[in-house]
Structures are given as C-alpha cells and as structure tokens.
Design a protein around this motif. Sequence first.
Motif, PDB file in Angstrom:
ATOM      1  N   THR A   1      49.237  34.624  52.220  1.00  0.00           N
ATOM      2  CA  THR A   1      49.004  35.640  51.083  1.00  0.00           C
ATOM      3  C   THR A   1      49.379  36.983  51.413  1.00  0.00           C
ATOM      4  O   THR A   1      50.082  37.885  50.814  1.00  0.00           O
ATOM      5  CB  THR A   1      47.850  35.431  50.398  1.00  0.00           C
ATOM      6  OG1 THR A   1      47.607  34.145  49.862  1.00  0.00           O
ATOM      7  CG2 THR A   1      47.699  36.414  49.037  1.00  0.00           C
TER       8      THR A   1
ATOM      9  N   LYS B   1      51.396  35.249  41.822  1.00  0.00           N
ATOM     10  CA  LYS B   1      49.932  35.755  41.453  1.00  0.00           C
ATOM     11  C   LYS B   1      49.335  35.983  42.442  1.00  0.00           C
ATOM     12  O   LYS B   1      48.739  34.794  43.031  1.00  0.00           O
ATOM     13  CB  LYS B   1      49.742  35.383  40.099  1.00  0.00           C
ATOM     14  CG  LYS B   1      50.434  35.264  39.059  1.00  0.00           C
ATOM     15  CD  LYS B   1      49.651  34.910  37.686  1.00  0.00           C
ATOM     16  CE  LYS B   1      50.388  35.020  36.351  1.00  0.00           C
ATOM     17  NZ  LYS B   1      50.024  34.360  35.308  1.00  0.00           N
ATOM     18  N   VAL B   2      48.846  37.097  43.010  1.00  0.00           N
ATOM     19  CA  VAL B   2      47.978  37.046  43.976  1.00  0.00           C
ATOM     20  C   VAL B   2      46.558  36.924  43.794  1.00  0.00           C
ATOM     21  O   VAL B   2      45.713  36.309  44.475  1.00  0.00           O
ATOM     22  CB  VAL B   2      48.204  38.535  44.761  1.00  0.00           C
ATOM     23  CG1 VAL B   2      47.106  38.596  46.069  1.00  0.00           C
ATOM     24  CG2 VAL B   2      49.634  38.467  45.546  1.00  0.00           C
ATOM     25  N   LYS B   3      46.193  37.660  42.764  1.00  0.00           N
ATOM     26  CA  LYS B   3      44.608  37.654  42.328  1.00  0.00           C
ATOM     27  C   LYS B   3      44.213  36.088  42.282  1.00  0.00           C
ATOM     28  O   LYS B   3      43.026  35.724  42.675  1.00  0.00           O
ATOM     29  CB  LYS B   3      44.369  38.411  41.033  1.00  0.00           C
ATOM     30  CG  LYS B   3      43.059  38.490  40.594  1.00  0.00           C
ATOM     31  CD  LYS B   3      42.758  39.544  39.657  1.00  0.00           C
ATOM     32  CE  LYS B   3      41.278  39.634  39.355  1.00  0.00           C
ATOM     33  NZ  LYS B   3      41.181  40.325  38.046  1.00  0.00           N
ATOM     34  N   PRO B   4      44.718  35.200  41.375  1.00  0.00           N
ATOM     35  CA  PRO B   4      44.025  34.222  41.273  1.00  0.00           C
ATOM     36  C   PRO B   4      44.116  33.195  42.845  1.00  0.00           C
ATOM     37  O   PRO B   4      43.113  32.332  42.935  1.00  0.00           O
ATOM     38  CB  PRO B   4      44.974  33.071  40.361  1.00  0.00           C
ATOM     39  CG  PRO B   4      46.104  33.896  40.355  1.00  0.00           C
ATOM     40  CD  PRO B   4      45.966  35.321  40.744  1.00  0.00           C
ATOM     41  N   THR B   5      45.132  33.548  43.537  1.00  0.00           N
ATOM     42  CA  THR B   5      45.118  32.712  44.746  1.00  0.00           C
ATOM     43  C   THR B   5      43.974  33.369  45.428  1.00  0.00           C
ATOM     44  O   THR B   5      43.205  32.290  46.087  1.00  0.00           O
ATOM     45  CB  THR B   5      46.734  33.211  45.555  1.00  0.00           C
ATOM     46  OG1 THR B   5      47.410  32.939  44.870  1.00  0.00           O
ATOM     47  CG2 THR B   5      46.624  32.672  46.769  1.00  0.00           C
ATOM     48  N   LEU B   6      43.736  34.592  45.767  1.00  0.00           N
ATOM     49  CA  LEU B   6      42.609  35.209  46.285  1.00  0.00           C
ATOM     50  C   LEU B   6      41.118  34.616  46.076  1.00  0.00           C
ATOM     51  O   LEU B   6      40.381  34.251  46.642  1.00  0.00           O
ATOM     52  CB  LEU B   6      42.478  36.582  46.585  1.00  0.00           C
ATOM     53  CG  LEU B   6      43.765  37.294  47.301  1.00  0.00           C
ATOM     54  CD1 LEU B   6      43.882  38.720  47.325  1.00  0.00           C
ATOM     55  CD2 LEU B   6      43.956  36.612  48.657  1.00  0.00           C
ATOM     56  N   GLN B   7      41.133  34.577  44.652  1.00  0.00           N
ATOM     57  CA  GLN B   7      39.931  34.371  44.037  1.00  0.00           C
ATOM     58  C   GLN B   7      39.450  33.038  44.327  1.00  0.00           C
ATOM     59  O   GLN B   7      38.401  32.366  44.609  1.00  0.00           O
ATOM     60  CB  GLN B   7      39.985  34.227  42.584  1.00  0.00           C
ATOM     61  CG  GLN B   7      39.861  35.890  42.161  1.00  0.00           C
ATOM     62  CD  GLN B   7      40.010  36.073  40.534  1.00  0.00           C
ATOM     63  OE1 GLN B   7      40.779  35.200  39.988  1.00  0.00           O
ATOM     64  NE2 GLN B   7      39.701  36.990  40.000  1.00  0.00           N
TER      65      GLN B   7
ATOM     66  N   SER C   1      49.729  28.830  42.702  1.00  0.00           N
ATOM     67  CA  SER C   1      49.781  30.125  42.456  1.00  0.00           C
ATOM     68  C   SER C   1      50.682  31.414  43.020  1.00  0.00           C
ATOM     69  O   SER C   1      51.486  31.849  42.754  1.00  0.00           O
ATOM     70  CB  SER C   1      48.402  30.656  41.964  1.00  0.00           C
ATOM     71  OG  SER C   1      47.834  29.989  40.937  1.00  0.00           O
TER      72      SER C   1
END
Length: 208
Positions: free
Chosen positions: A147, A119-125, A113
């Motif tokens: 990230t 895409k940062v959001k799915p990476t962090l999640q 991701s």
Amino acid sequence: ETILTKDVRLWRKVAAGQFVNPVYEYVGIESSDEMNAVIYSIGNRDYGYCLDLVEKWKDRNPTAPEPYYYQACTLLVQQKYEEFLKASEHYMFMDNRVSMSTVMNRYYYALVSLQRTLKVKPTLQNLNMCLCAKPLMAEFWCLLGDTYYHRLRKFDLAKDFYRNAILLGSRRLQSDKWPMDISKYQEYPERMIESCNKIIESKSLFVR
C-alpha cells in the motif's frame, strides 16, 4: 489475482497419522500403507449452484453471518470483485468476532480494495484490524508495505513494513493453522526492500 482452493486427499487411518502445518497442511505419517490416490475435478465449477445454496441458507437462517462469508469467498473466486466487496461488507457488519474467517475476510477485502478500487483508507483500516488480531502474519505486513509502495509512494515506510514481514513472519509457529504464503516470509519482502532502496537512491541522485 487470488484463487481459493482446498485439496482433498485420502490416506489409511493409522495411529501415527496426524496433520502438521509449516505452510499449508500435509499428512505427517510414516507408513507404507499410504494410499496413492488423488481426488480431483475437471471442467468448470458450478459457482451458480453454490450461490443458490448460499441464498437458501440465508433464507433459512436470516441472522446467520456464515452464508455471507461463503458468498463472499465464492464471488472472490469468480473474480466478481464489486459483488465480493458488498458481500464482504455485509459479513463484516454481521460478524464482529475475532476469528480466522473474519480476519481473513478483512485481508481479502483490503487486497481487493487496493488492487481494484484503488482506495487506500479501507485497505489500511482493515489491515490494521488484521494485524491487531494476528501480528505474525507476514502476508498482512506485505500488503501494508504494498500500500505504501504502490499507492502512497512512501518507500521508507514501505521498507519498514516489509522488514516486519520478515522478522515477525519468521516467528510463526509451525503448528499455526492459519493459511500461509511462504514467499511472503522472505523472498517477496526482500525483493521489495531492494526495489525500495533503488528508488530511494535514484531519487536522491535527482535531488542533488
């Protein structure tokens, strides 16, 4: 680029032989009977055949999550990243247990991701879930640092995550069976911390 491999080795069965695991695995054996043999393959691997077997597996066991895990791994090795993400998502939907397979799948999903879809959001999640399950994995902290370094450009926070990689990663037991990337324990995060310091210093010069 991520490549999944698994070496196959032979040795003579003796009472003193056992697996130990400081990085990947090696055979802890003190014997002159060790066989000097290596098994290897040459040429292109038939990943299409592997995926066909997975499809048959899914047909026989439509509710089993395991085929989707192996499908995702195969697609990742093939560098078919969009297809990997879909298979990985399907596997995460079907298997919500906390296991090595589910956690590492989330790690690879976060990695792809970040590098491919940006895409940062799915990476962090997914990284947060990985760290909840395995907080001593330096690889997870490094990817979190990456990230914040490459996408969010928050270098102070990135430094904190790289420091965690060094500190917490060093606490992992040698008997840990999870996969390890030795450079992520010290060499890589130290280099990234140095890079963060240089960027922060240069930015402060411009602000003045």
